[in-house]
Scaffold this active site. Structure first.
Site, PDB file in Angstrom:
ATOM      1  N   SER A 207      -6.657  11.017  24.474  1.00 48.15           N
ATOM      2  CA  SER A 207      -6.443  10.290  23.225  1.00 48.15           C
ATOM      3  C   SER A 207      -6.413  11.252  22.043  1.00 48.15           C
ATOM      4  O   SER A 207      -5.571  12.139  21.984  1.00 48.15           O
ATOM      5  CB  SER A 207      -7.528   9.216  23.077  1.00 48.15           C
ATOM      6  OG  SER A 207      -7.201   8.271  22.098  1.00 48.15           O
ATOM      7  N   ASP A 234      -3.661   9.334  28.632  1.00 40.56           N
ATOM      8  CA  ASP A 234      -3.529   7.998  28.060  1.00 40.56           C
ATOM      9  C   ASP A 234      -3.271   7.966  26.563  1.00 40.56           C
ATOM     10  O   ASP A 234      -3.961   7.254  25.816  1.00 40.56           O
ATOM     11  CB  ASP A 234      -4.755   7.143  28.381  1.00 40.56           C
ATOM     12  CG  ASP A 234      -4.403   5.650  28.358  1.00 40.56           C
ATOM     13  OD1 ASP A 234      -3.326   5.304  28.873  1.00 40.56           O
ATOM     14  OD2 ASP A 234      -5.178   4.852  27.820  1.00 40.56           O
ATOM     15  N   HIS A 371      -8.694   2.455  29.130  1.00 42.11           N
ATOM     16  CA  HIS A 371      -8.335   3.615  28.310  1.00 42.11           C
ATOM     17  C   HIS A 371      -9.127   4.857  28.715  1.00 42.11           C
ATOM     18  O   HIS A 371      -8.597   5.966  28.712  1.00 42.11           O
ATOM     19  CB  HIS A 371      -8.591   3.279  26.839  1.00 42.11           C
ATOM     20  CG  HIS A 371      -8.243   4.382  25.895  1.00 42.11           C
ATOM     21  ND1 HIS A 371      -7.012   5.011  25.893  1.00 42.11           N
ATOM     22  CD2 HIS A 371      -8.968   4.984  24.911  1.00 42.11           C
ATOM     23  CE1 HIS A 371      -6.988   5.943  24.944  1.00 42.11           C
ATOM     24  NE2 HIS A 371      -8.169   5.945  24.347  1.00 42.11           N
TER      25      HIS A 371
END
Length: 422
Positions: A207, A234, A371
């Site tokens: 991220s 992700d 996530h």
């Protein structure tokens, strides 16, 4: 913003009562919702803070020590930053790497050899916003197990997170792209000061952490470090930038505090924020801190009691767009192997879609994860990373042709072109 896109974003969030998104399955019972209620501040609510696990819940939610997952922990204070970083690492086993440098030939007579750096290889991990380096703890253990100890793992708490401290509290929330990049470079140069004596470094960012990692790869290569590959977990620039208007609403749905560390772990598991109980037990205690007592402004003055978030993510809002703008382009331009791992069928933006069709990077999609995919399925991700590492650091030794000169003349290994290299 389309319903399809909003659904793709909210699929990463906990799907729990009392609120359900308007695009949910119509076959399930749902209360009537007025159109005016379908605003951003009414979607994707988290489960409210609870009183903790019930007496009938036999699951253990107590915190776990990092020593179970990493071999060492260190405090690193680069002179160029105001931070003292908490670093966790498991060094590679160099004796095993040397012993496994070659593999026996297969039925075809072909043989592969590992391009070993005599100083080994490290997987260097940068976490996302609000997380900590211990989010990679189960992954570190799995990488060691599946890689037979040949690959080391290094993770750290970035500025304003975990056990990292900053001499000037006003700089805690300076999480701009340039600051994150500068901090990351400083840690690498502090841990491995001589590029010629440094192990090979595979850089991994989740991220927010993808931004400094991708930008650091070419800078480290210029300094002489060996960077076999870059891994992004992700995050897709297009989706991330489009989802930014949702972020404040999402963050506002989180509990402001927890009664205890165990309650915080319990909430992360039952809300599906983290789907792996073991990972939550080691990572969650490092993303919260004791709330200041009424008589003291020192968070450590109330150990074991009420807990609050370690990082004020809303305070970092000015930097959100900078984390993701230009990420896809920088990723595709890195001069090393590239791996993008996504949770579920996330859509690619235009640049990544074109790059994927041109074979410029390896794409892996993991199922049944959220996530925090490195926490939800560390074993699956570790297997992908080990395969990626072997594929991009091995050479193919061809057998000599009939009548060709023997070894030492024109023979020798033929290097396999790395994935994504021009």
């Amino acid at each position: 913003m389309s319903d399809m896109f909003r659904k793709s974003v909210l699929n990463k969030l906990p799907h729990l009562p009392p609120t359900r998104a308007p695009w949910a399955d119509e076959s399930e019972p749902i209360e009537e919702i007025d159109e005016e209620d379908e605003q951003l501040d009414g979607i994707g609510e988290f489960k409210p803070a609870t009183m903790g696990p019930s007496k009938h819940d036999t699951q253990d939610y107590s915190p776990l020590s990092a020593s179970t997952f990493f071999a060492q922990a260190a405090e690193v204070q680069p002179p160029s930053t105001p931070c003292t970083f908490r670093v966790y690492l498991t060094p590679p086993n160099l004796s095993i790497a040397s012993a496994n440098a070659g593999t026996p030939p297969g039925p075809s007579g072909l043989r592969t050899q590992q391009q070993t750096n005599r100083h080994g290889t490290y997987l260097v991990c940068h976490h996302g916003g609000g997380a900590s380096g211990l989010g990679f703890a189960p992954l570190a253990r799995e990488v060691k197990a599946k890689g037979n100890g040949e690959m080391g793992v290094l993770a750290f708490d970035c500025r304003g997170h975990g056990k990292t401290s900053t001499s000037d509290p006003n700089l805690e929330l300076d999480l701009s792209h340039d600051t994150l990049l500068s901090d990351f470079m400083a840690i690498i140069e502090m841990m491995f000061p001589d590029p010629k004596e440094s192990p090979s470094l595979i850089l991994l960012g989740h991220s927010m952490g993808a931004a400094p990692v991708v930008s650091a790869a070419p800078e480290l290569q210029k300094k002489g470090y060996t960077i076999p590959g870059v891994v992004v977990l992700d995050v897709v620039e297009g989706t991330a930038v489009e989802s930014l208007p949702l972020m404040k609403s999402v963050l506002s749905k989180r509990p402001e505090s927890f009664r205890s560390v165990i309650d915080a772990i319990y909430w992360h598991v039952t809300s599906n924020s983290i789907r792996n109980v073991e990972s939550a037990r080691v990572s969650v205690p490092h993303i919260i801190v004791p709330a200041p007592s009424s008589s003291s402004s020192d968070p450590s003055a109330n150990p074991g009691g009420k807990q609050v978030w370690r990082t004020n993510l809303v305070g970092t809002e000015p930097y959100w767009e900078g984390w993701y703008k230009g990420l896809s382009q920088r990723f595709l331009r890195t001069k090393c192997a590239r791996l993008l791992v996504l949770a579920g069928q996330e859509r690619l933006d235009r640049e990544l879609m074109v790059g994927q069709m041109q074979g410029k990077f390896q794409l892996e999609v993991m199922s049944d994860v959220g996530h925090y995919l490195h926490e939800d399925n560390p074993a699956g991700l570790a297997a992908t990373l080990i395969t990626f590492w072997h594929r991009n650091t091995r050479v193919l030794v061809l057998p000599p042709k009939i009548g060709a000169p023997g070894p030492g003349a024109r023979g020798g290994p033929v290097e396999v072109k790395q994935v994504g290299q021009q």
